[in-house]
Design a protein around this motif. Structure first.
Motif, mmCIF file in Angstrom:
data_model
loop_
_atom_site.group_PDB
_atom_site.id
_atom_site.type_symbol
_atom_site.label_atom_id
_atom_site.label_comp_id
_atom_site.label_asym_id
_atom_site.label_seq_id
_atom_site.Cartn_x
_atom_site.Cartn_y
_atom_site.Cartn_z
ATOM 1 N N ASP A 172 0.839 -1.298 -0.049
ATOM 2 C CA ASP A 172 -0.162 -0.032 0.081
ATOM 3 C C ASP A 172 0.592 1.162 0.248
ATOM 4 N N GLN A 173 2.119 1.236 0.414
ATOM 5 C CA GLN A 173 2.808 2.930 -0.053
ATOM 6 C C GLN A 173 3.316 3.298 -1.364
ATOM 7 N N LEU A 174 2.577 2.358 -1.977
ATOM 8 C CA LEU A 174 2.541 3.133 -3.726
ATOM 9 C C LEU A 174 1.761 4.096 -3.926
ATOM 10 N N TYR A 175 0.456 4.173 -2.851
ATOM 11 C CA TYR A 175 -0.584 4.798 -2.816
ATOM 12 C C TYR A 175 0.397 6.444 -1.956
ATOM 13 N N GLU A 176 1.050 6.918 -1.716
ATOM 14 C CA GLU A 176 2.113 7.259 -0.972
ATOM 15 C C GLU A 176 2.825 7.885 -1.703
ATOM 16 N N THR A 177 3.230 7.175 -2.888
ATOM 17 C CA THR A 177 4.280 7.454 -3.560
ATOM 18 C C THR A 177 2.999 7.984 -5.095
ATOM 19 N N TRP A 178 2.408 8.015 -4.989
ATOM 20 C CA TRP A 178 1.790 8.556 -6.656
ATOM 21 C C TRP A 178 1.235 9.974 -5.741
ATOM 22 N N LYS A 179 0.605 10.040 -4.524
ATOM 23 C CA LYS A 179 0.658 11.635 -4.008
ATOM 24 C C LYS A 179 1.180 12.097 -3.979
ATOM 25 N N ALA A 180 2.992 11.790 -4.264
ATOM 26 C CA ALA A 180 4.192 12.217 -3.673
ATOM 27 C C ALA A 180 4.646 12.543 -5.644
ATOM 28 N N ASN A 181 4.106 11.869 -6.151
ATOM 29 C CA ASN A 181 4.397 12.597 -7.322
ATOM 30 C C ASN A 181 3.013 13.300 -7.881
ATOM 31 N N GLY A 182 2.746 14.433 -7.230
ATOM 32 C CA GLY A 182 1.367 15.199 -8.008
ATOM 33 C C GLY A 182 0.101 14.689 -7.677
ATOM 34 N N ILE A 183 -0.707 13.530 -7.403
ATOM 35 C CA ILE A 183 -1.845 13.316 -6.865
ATOM 36 C C ILE A 183 -2.688 13.980 -5.805
ATOM 37 N N ASP A 184 -3.167 14.672 -5.932
ATOM 38 C CA ASP A 184 -3.902 15.215 -4.615
ATOM 39 C C ASP A 184 -5.262 13.953 -4.267
ATOM 40 N N ILE A 185 -5.503 13.343 -4.779
ATOM 41 C CA ILE A 185 -7.032 12.926 -4.374
ATOM 42 C C ILE A 185 -7.047 11.448 -5.633
ATOM 43 N N ILE A 186 -7.300 10.196 -4.831
ATOM 44 C CA ILE A 186 -7.112 9.202 -4.479
ATOM 45 C C ILE A 186 -8.575 8.258 -5.000
ATOM 46 N N ALA A 187 -8.992 8.622 -5.506
ATOM 47 C CA ALA A 187 -10.246 7.690 -6.098
ATOM 48 C C ALA A 187 -10.582 6.671 -6.307
ATOM 49 N N THR A 188 -10.781 5.458 -4.703
ATOM 50 C CA THR A 188 -10.407 3.849 -4.766
ATOM 51 C C THR A 188 -11.476 3.333 -4.409
ATOM 52 N N ASP A 189 -11.044 1.641 -4.554
ATOM 53 C CA ASP A 189 -11.649 0.723 -4.732
ATOM 54 C C ASP A 189 -12.197 0.548 -2.734
ATOM 55 N N ARG A 190 -10.042 0.694 -2.398
ATOM 56 C CA ARG A 190 -9.962 0.569 -1.183
ATOM 57 C C ARG A 190 -9.474 2.004 -0.553
ATOM 58 N N PRO A 191 -11.083 1.596 0.614
ATOM 59 C CA PRO A 191 -10.538 3.206 1.025
ATOM 60 C C PRO A 191 -9.578 2.699 2.067
ATOM 61 N N PHE A 192 -9.953 2.699 2.893
ATOM 62 C CA PHE A 192 -9.487 2.013 4.162
ATOM 63 C C PHE A 192 -8.008 2.128 3.880
ATOM 64 N N GLU A 193 -7.496 1.190 3.109
ATOM 65 C CA GLU A 193 -6.154 1.048 2.904
ATOM 66 C C GLU A 193 -5.175 2.212 2.489
ATOM 67 N N ALA A 194 -5.841 3.282 1.619
ATOM 68 C CA ALA A 194 -4.972 3.838 0.330
ATOM 69 C C ALA A 194 -4.922 5.400 1.496
ATOM 70 N N TYR A 195 -6.100 5.504 2.943
ATOM 71 C CA TYR A 195 -5.909 6.514 3.983
ATOM 72 C C TYR A 195 -5.424 6.103 4.809
ATOM 73 N N LYS A 196 -5.334 4.936 5.032
ATOM 74 C CA LYS A 196 -4.254 5.002 5.540
ATOM 75 C C LYS A 196 -2.845 5.067 5.203
ATOM 76 N N ALA A 197 -2.525 5.390 4.243
ATOM 77 C CA ALA A 197 -1.676 4.981 3.843
ATOM 78 C C ALA A 197 -0.770 6.445 3.535
ATOM 79 N N ILE A 198 -2.082 7.168 2.980
ATOM 80 C CA ILE A 198 -0.588 8.642 2.672
ATOM 81 C C ILE A 198 -1.510 9.612 3.781
ATOM 82 N N ASN A 199 -2.607 9.312 5.204
ATOM 83 C CA ASN A 199 -2.469 9.399 6.470
ATOM 84 C C ASN A 199 -1.555 9.246 7.646
#
Length: 286
Positions: free
Chosen positions: A259-286
């Motif tokens: 799930d660290q990939l979500y953090e990588t994508w955010k670091a590359n310039g993504i502000d919001i992640i639209a996902t089917d895995r909200p709990f995992e993505a939220y934990k990764a980037i927050n």
């Protein structure tokens, strides 16, 4: 001569009134909140109001409530229309996949739809019913929960805009558009709303800039594949928030590789992640 002068003056007054009216449109609060220069907004968008959650179906008010109890997020929902013109939450044209019934939404009344129960993504029958859009708007407005509203092809955009205005829910709704024509129509009918616009590459963004829609009304959906960082940078230079759809392939990558990939994508310039895995993505980037 005096007659022509009077006509000219009256014409000028009418034009001035129209101009002042357009300039004084009260913008949705989301227009100010969702700016790249302002990071104080939810950075997770929950696809179809929540998917792949045991006993909680997609496009279901109770699912939105369940997720909202745990994380800060915005919720993407799908709007369909019944035979008796009721707006409901439903992704498919038919109710076969997601309910205990069968048939096309547009050929059934809401009373008929209410006989059936929603089914989760694992085939479990729940006690939940297909929700009316107006009921979801009411709850989300009361609880300050933000929706991104996806309008199905069989539904008129103006009908959804009318429902949002009737509920005075402009401050909690983002209207999803897929091309410049839809975006221009949405802005014409609701210049106060924040619009999710398709900007997957520089060409699409250029067409949006040429549309005369103010950039402050834009939230950029950059697609379900990664774009060059230069696009995200350009959008940020225009103070536009970037949303990446990880639903599908990218979510599967994160599940398999970490799930660290979500953090990588955010670091590359993504502000919001639209996902089917909200709990995992939220934990990764927050």
């Amino acid at each position: 001569m005096k007659k022509y002068i009077l006509i000219f003056v009256l014409s000028f007054v009418v034009i001035s009134c129209k101009s002042n009216k357009s300039e004084t449109v009260a913008k949705s609060k989301l227009v100010e909140v969702f700016r790249a220069s302002n990071k104080n907004y939810p950075n997770i968008s929950v696809h179809r109001g929540g998917k792949d959650i045991f006993n909680y179906p997609e496009n279901c008010l109770e699912t939105i409530q369940y997720i909202n109890d745990s994380i800060s997020a915005i919720f993407e929902i799908d709007i369909a229309q019944t035979k008796d013109d009721k707006l409901v939450l439903m992704h498919d044209n038919s109710i076969n996949r997601t309910t205990t019934g069968s048939g096309l939404v547009r050929k059934m009344t809401y009373k008929e739809l209410s006989k059936f129960n929603l089914i989760d993504d694992f085939g479990n029958v729940t006690s939940y019913k297909i929700p009316l859009f107006k009921d979801v708007l009411k709850w989300c407005k009361t609880n300050n929960v933000i929706l991104t509203v996806d309008i199905k092809r069989s539904v008129k955009q103006i009908d959804v805009i009318k429902a949002i205005k009737e509920a005075n829910a402009q401050d909690i709704c983002v209207l999803i558009t897929y091309d410049v024509a839809q975006a221009k129509s949405a802005f014409k009918n609701a210049p106060e709303l924040l619009l999710s616009v398709s900007a997957r590459n520089n060409d699409e963004f250029d067409r949006l800039l040429q549309s005369k829609i103010p950039t402050e009304n834009m939230l950029a959906f950059t697609g379900t594949r990664l774009s060059p960082q230069s696009l995200y940078k350009r959008l940020h230079q225009n103070d536009i928030v970037c949303m990446l759809g990880t639903l599908g392939n990218l979510d599967r990558q994160a599940k398999a590789r970490g799930d660290q990939l979500y953090e990588t994508w955010k670091a590359n310039g993504i502000d919001i992640i639209a996902t089917d895995r909200p709990f995992e993505a939220y934990k990764a980037i927050n």
